[in-house]
Design a protein around this motif. Structure first.
Motif, PDB file in Angstrom:
ATOM      1  N   ALA A  93      79.353  22.906  43.530  1.00 35.52           N
ATOM      2  CA  ALA A  93      78.280  21.923  43.339  1.00 35.52           C
ATOM      3  C   ALA A  93      78.512  21.097  42.092  1.00 35.52           C
TER       4      ALA A  93
ATOM      5  N   VAL B 148      81.281  18.547  42.591  1.00 34.62           N
ATOM      6  CA  VAL B 148      80.858  17.430  43.440  1.00 34.62           C
ATOM      7  C   VAL B 148      79.942  16.483  42.665  1.00 34.62           C
ATOM      8  N   ILE B 149      78.999  17.037  41.909  1.00 39.87           N
ATOM      9  CA  ILE B 149      78.054  16.201  41.145  1.00 39.87           C
ATOM     10  C   ILE B 149      78.801  15.371  40.108  1.00 39.87           C
TER      11      ILE B 149
ATOM     12  N   LEU C 156      83.809  14.970  50.161  1.00 43.23           N
ATOM     13  CA  LEU C 156      83.883  16.412  49.928  1.00 43.23           C
ATOM     14  C   LEU C 156      85.291  16.879  50.277  1.00 43.23           C
TER      15      LEU C 156
ATOM     16  N   GLN D  83      80.668  12.622  41.806  1.00 47.50           N
ATOM     17  CA  GLN D  83      79.796  11.545  42.272  1.00 47.50           C
ATOM     18  C   GLN D  83      79.354  10.663  41.115  1.00 47.50           C
TER      19      GLN D  83
ATOM     20  N   MET E  42      75.796  20.398  49.484  1.00 47.11           N
ATOM     21  CA  MET E  42      76.266  19.183  48.829  1.00 47.11           C
ATOM     22  C   MET E  42      76.296  17.999  49.790  1.00 47.11           C
ATOM     23  N   ASN E  43      76.501  18.269  51.068  1.00 49.71           N
ATOM     24  CA  ASN E  43      76.387  17.191  52.061  1.00 49.71           C
ATOM     25  C   ASN E  43      74.974  16.634  52.073  1.00 49.71           C
TER      26      ASN E  43
ATOM     27  N   ALA F 109      77.794  26.020  50.285  1.00 51.52           N
ATOM     28  CA  ALA F 109      77.951  24.931  49.317  1.00 51.52           C
ATOM     29  C   ALA F 109      78.267  23.615  50.022  1.00 51.52           C
ATOM     30  N   TYR F 110      79.072  23.678  51.066  1.00 51.39           N
ATOM     31  CA  TYR F 110      79.425  22.450  51.814  1.00 51.39           C
ATOM     32  C   TYR F 110      78.174  21.817  52.409  1.00 51.39           C
TER      33      TYR F 110
ATOM     34  N   TRP G 100      72.826  16.764  49.583  1.00 53.73           N
ATOM     35  CA  TRP G 100      72.571  16.076  48.313  1.00 53.73           C
ATOM     36  C   TRP G 100      73.195  14.688  48.310  1.00 53.73           C
TER      37      TRP G 100
END
Length: 833
Positions: A461, A464-465, A794, A468, A781-782, A777-778, A784
């Protein structure tokens, strides 16, 4: 607790100092982290709860279905709505409408720029029960020149002097008299107000203010100059924020149904052309945490993020207790003979159970005390980081709830380790083989897998954040904003004769300054929301194609020199294009929405543009002269909208922006100083306040940057806790296999073989944790990333990296214990028992 039990517990602490200290450390980290996140989320959820009867206050938002079927949902509503609600719906106690405006308020000695300014009505103070410091809340606007201001605005404009009956002016010189001062609205409110003036006053000034002499004709007001509530233009473009307060015990569903009756009664001119609207009643308490509409008054959080933070808080707290349980189990197994002897001499199971649970409670109380200390010491830093201004609500009730929760956790976390010993017979505990048994080992292994699954999920997470946020900050905007600075256009010139020419002269002068490459004037700048839109835009001769929502941006001919948009076809405006001419430059998205097959085919075509201001509506044919590539007016959270650009020095609210492009060869400080000198010579009545465009644009990403920071910190803490827990389990596992290791070494096993033997199980546990964490988690985060119109991918390597990091941390943690065991003299190992 008797003194004998206490002495036994203290003696146990001295024997197992490292384990006890680690237990207190992990509990402190878990509890303090939990409290900090919990208080932050509580603050986020407390928005707009301070109003009296906040559970009966609603904002009326608008879902608008256009002729072509497109749907837009906005926090704005029709300006006429607030004036008819109480007459049409009996369940509404009061209603108010607010029109936002962009103003500079000033006195002879002070300026207040970026004031949160609204045109409203007396009902505002019935819906929102502000506390008046001075003035009469029952009659806030006794005259047409009355204004009510906040305590902070009064301090900015008048210092410590009594502001009542003091005069100040707005923009073009409209003069007002302070009739009331209210306490600043709460920080945890989506609605911020510095100045409130009646709508009736707005229309009176429009009709009676002489801009050439800056004087107001004080004619007797025989009737309100405000348009009738049924005036069509009040029901055409959403431009007002509408709030209602329901009566007690009123059914919300029945009120919602009556709103649709209002729409049918006042908007036949819209329904006749195929438009539909649905009024949405939003509880005011849910706006900050649940509303993501167009034209929000402030930046809101979202429920997904808050839910994720809640999950993190409980994960970190749970992990700390899990580690504590593992340490307690290890200690209990090591004390088996001690408890066996106590049973032989007659100690009861209940007494032994109490002793173990008391030991757990004492360690937890030490952790609680340290956690509260860490919380109070770090609370200020967290508030500064999040920009909360000492707003985290610390109350005795909250603290008591935490204490009760932590004590309950202390008792529960002590029960299982106690059960392992109390449930065994004395001969089992005294047996040399008891320490080699796997009592509790399966449970501990599952707990360790849970910890690493949580850590791997947080690693994914966080990655990914951060990706982004980096993606948004580095994404090509389609415009060049580096080395540019902007300011509001001089507001003192609004509606003054010769204002445009004076502004042009100023622009020409600053373009000759050393260090200035160019400058431009526009109705909006990158990083700010375009404040005027229209859905009455269509290709000439094709009125059936109307319905899409277009942004309207007014610019001058130097826009190309400063921001450098990519031209796809045609040209940008030139100095020969007269301001106010019927010429258009559009972006690629507008080209598509208008139905042109390519940018080249759009050049020379005519577009009917219906632009409205407060009092009039006009439909004019504009010819397309250029098509440019799409650019991000706002952050990549939002989709790029169709945009029409006009060459004009007039815009809605009469407020625009001057943007200056600097030459890199000259220091910015010197250029700004020269710029300030020019500004003050041309506009002595306006404050100089240039800011860098890139900094303003990046402000849009601040909330996401803070979220990334929080996730990074708590991911680090979760990995640290997981490593500490694994360290304790590895130490116990290695200790239990001491004799086995000695035998293997005597029989010729190498150090590498011993390391592989001891680490194999831990690698397997981390692998299982990775398999569990990855799909969760996948999915998370998708979901989000759905908050963003433009987002990163991702990629597979994000998940692989998280797994490898977790595995590497696990191996480093375990290998310390494994290496000690593998390099130990086998004779010592065989003599161990």
């Amino acid at each position: 607790m008797n003194s004998k039990n206490l002495k036994i517990i203290l003696r146990s602490f001295r024997k197992q100092k490292l384990s006890s200290l680690l237990s207190v450390l992990v509990l402190t980290i878990g509890m303090a982290s939990f409290m900090l996140i919990f208080f932050f989320i509580s603050y986020e959820k407390s928005y707009d709860e301070s109003w009296t009867a906040s559970d009966r206050i609603y904002r009326v938002a608008l879902e608008k279905t256009l002729e072509n079927g497109n749907i837009t949902t906005t926090a704005n509503n029709y300006a006429g709505l607030s004036r008819v609600i109480t007459d049409e719906i009996t369940g509404v106690e009061c209603a108010t409408g607010l029109w936002i405006d962009v103003v500079t308020a000033f006195t002879p000695d002070h300026f207040l720029t970026n004031a949160k300014f609204f045109w409203g009505d007396t009902s505002f103070f019935k819906v929102f029960d502000c506390r008046f410091i001075a003035g009469n809340i029952e009659e806030p606007f006794p005259t047409i020149q009355s204004a009510v201001i906040s305590e902070s605005a009064a301090l900015s404009l008048f210092g410590r002097n009594d502001p009542i009956n003091e005069h100040f002016k707005l923009n073009e010189g409209w003069e007002y008299i302070v009739s009331g001062v209210f306490a600043d609205l709460p920080e945890n409110s989506h609605l911020k107000v510095d100045i409130l003036i009646s709508r009736e006053s707005l229309f009176y000034y429009i009709a009676n203010f002489d801009n050439s002499t800056s004087t107001l004709k004080m004619e007797p007001v025989s009737q309100s100059l405000e348009p009738a509530p049924s005036a069509q233009w009040l029901w055409r473009n959403p431009a007002s924020y509408t709030y209602i307060r329901l009566k007690k015990n009123v059914d919300l569903a029945s009120v919602s149904d009556k709103f649709q009756t209002i729409y049918g009664k006042y908007t036949r001119h819209l329904t006749e052309v195929g438009q539909k609207s649905n009024f949405i009643l939003q509880p005011v308490k849910s706006i900050h945490t649940g509303s993501r509409l167009e034209h929000e008054l402030s930046v809101n959080s979202d429920q997904k993020t808050n839910a994720a933070l809640y999950l993190i808080a409980f994960l970190v707290l749970a992990m700390s207790w899990i580690i504590f349980i593992n340490f307690q189990i290890t200690q209990s197994v090591e004390r088996a003979k001690e408890f066996g002897l106590k049973k032989v001499v007659g100690a009861s199971s209940s007494n032994l159970l109490l002793q173990i649970i008391l030991q757990s409670i004492i360690i937890n109380i030490a952790g609680i005390a340290m956690a509260f200390g860490v919380f109070f010491l770090s609370r200020g830093q967290m508030e500064n980081y999040l920009g909360l201004k000492n707003q985290l609500p610390v109350t005795p009730v909250y603290l008591l709830q935490f204490f009760v929760l932590f004590i309950a956790g202390a008792i529960l976390s002590g029960i299982y380790p106690a059960y392992l010993l109390v449930s065994k017979q004395a001969q089992q505990l005294l047996s040399n083989k008891f320490n080699q048994k796997n009592d509790g080992f399966i449970v501990r292994r599952m707990l360790i897998m849970f910890q690493f699954a949580a850590s791997i999920g947080l690693l994914i997470a966080t990655t990914v954040i951060i990706r982004q946020v980096t993606f948004m900050k580095t994404k090509e905007l389609g415009l060049t904003i580096n080395q540019t600075a902007y300011s509001y256009t001089p507001m003192s010139l609004i509606k003054k004769e010769g204002a445009t020419q004076k502004l042009i002269s100023f622009m020409n002068d600053i373009n000759r300054l050393s260090g200035v490459k160019s400058s431009t004037v526009s109705s909006c700048i990158p990083g700010k929301e375009i404040n005027f839109h229209s859905n009455n835009i269509f290709p000439s001769g094709k009125p059936d194609k109307r319905g899409d929502n277009f942004g309207i941006l007014n610019i001058d001919y130097r826009f190309q020199d400063v921001f450098n948009p990519k031209i796809l076809a045609g040209r940008m405006f030139t100095i020969e294009d007269q301001p106010g001419g019927a010429k258009l430059v559009i972006n690629r998205e507008a080209c598509k929405k208008l139905g042109f097959d390519s940018p080249e085919k759009a050049i020379g075509q005519f577009v009917m543009v219906n632009v409205s201001d407060y009092l009039s509506i006009q439909e004019t044919p504009f010819q397309i002269y250029g098509v440019i590539e799409d650019f991000h007016q706002e952050s990549p959270r939002k989709i790029i909208e169709p945009l029409l650009m006009m060459a004009d020095y007039r815009w809605r609210y009469d407020v625009g922006y001057v943007t200056v492009l600097f030459d890199n060869s000259t220091g910015n400080n010197k250029v700004i100083a020269d710029l300030k000198s020019k500004w003050e010579s041309f506009f002595p009545n306006d404050p100089f306040g240039f800011q860098f465009t890139s900094e303003t644009y990046q402000l849009q990403m601040k909330a996401d940057e803070k979220l990334a920071g929080i996730f990074t910190l708590y991911t680090f803490l979760s990995v640290l806790l997981a490593a500490l827990g694994l360290f304790g389990l590895a130490a116990n596992s290695t200790k239990k296999r001491t004799k086995e290791i000695g035998i293997r070494k005597v029989n010729g096993a190498t150090i590498s073989e011993i390391l592989a033997l001891l680490n194999r199980d831990f690698v397997k546990w981390v692998t299982i944790a990775f398999v569990i964490a990855t799909p969760i988690a996948y999915y998370a985060m998708n979901k989000w990333l759905e908050n963003f119109a433009y987002k990163t991918e991702l990629s597979w390597w994000i998940f692989a990296l998280a797994g490898l990091l977790a595995l590497g941390i696990a191996l480093l943690t375990v290998s310390f214990q494994s290496w000690k065991a593998a390099t130990r003299n086998p004779v010592e190992a065989l003599r161990y028992e």
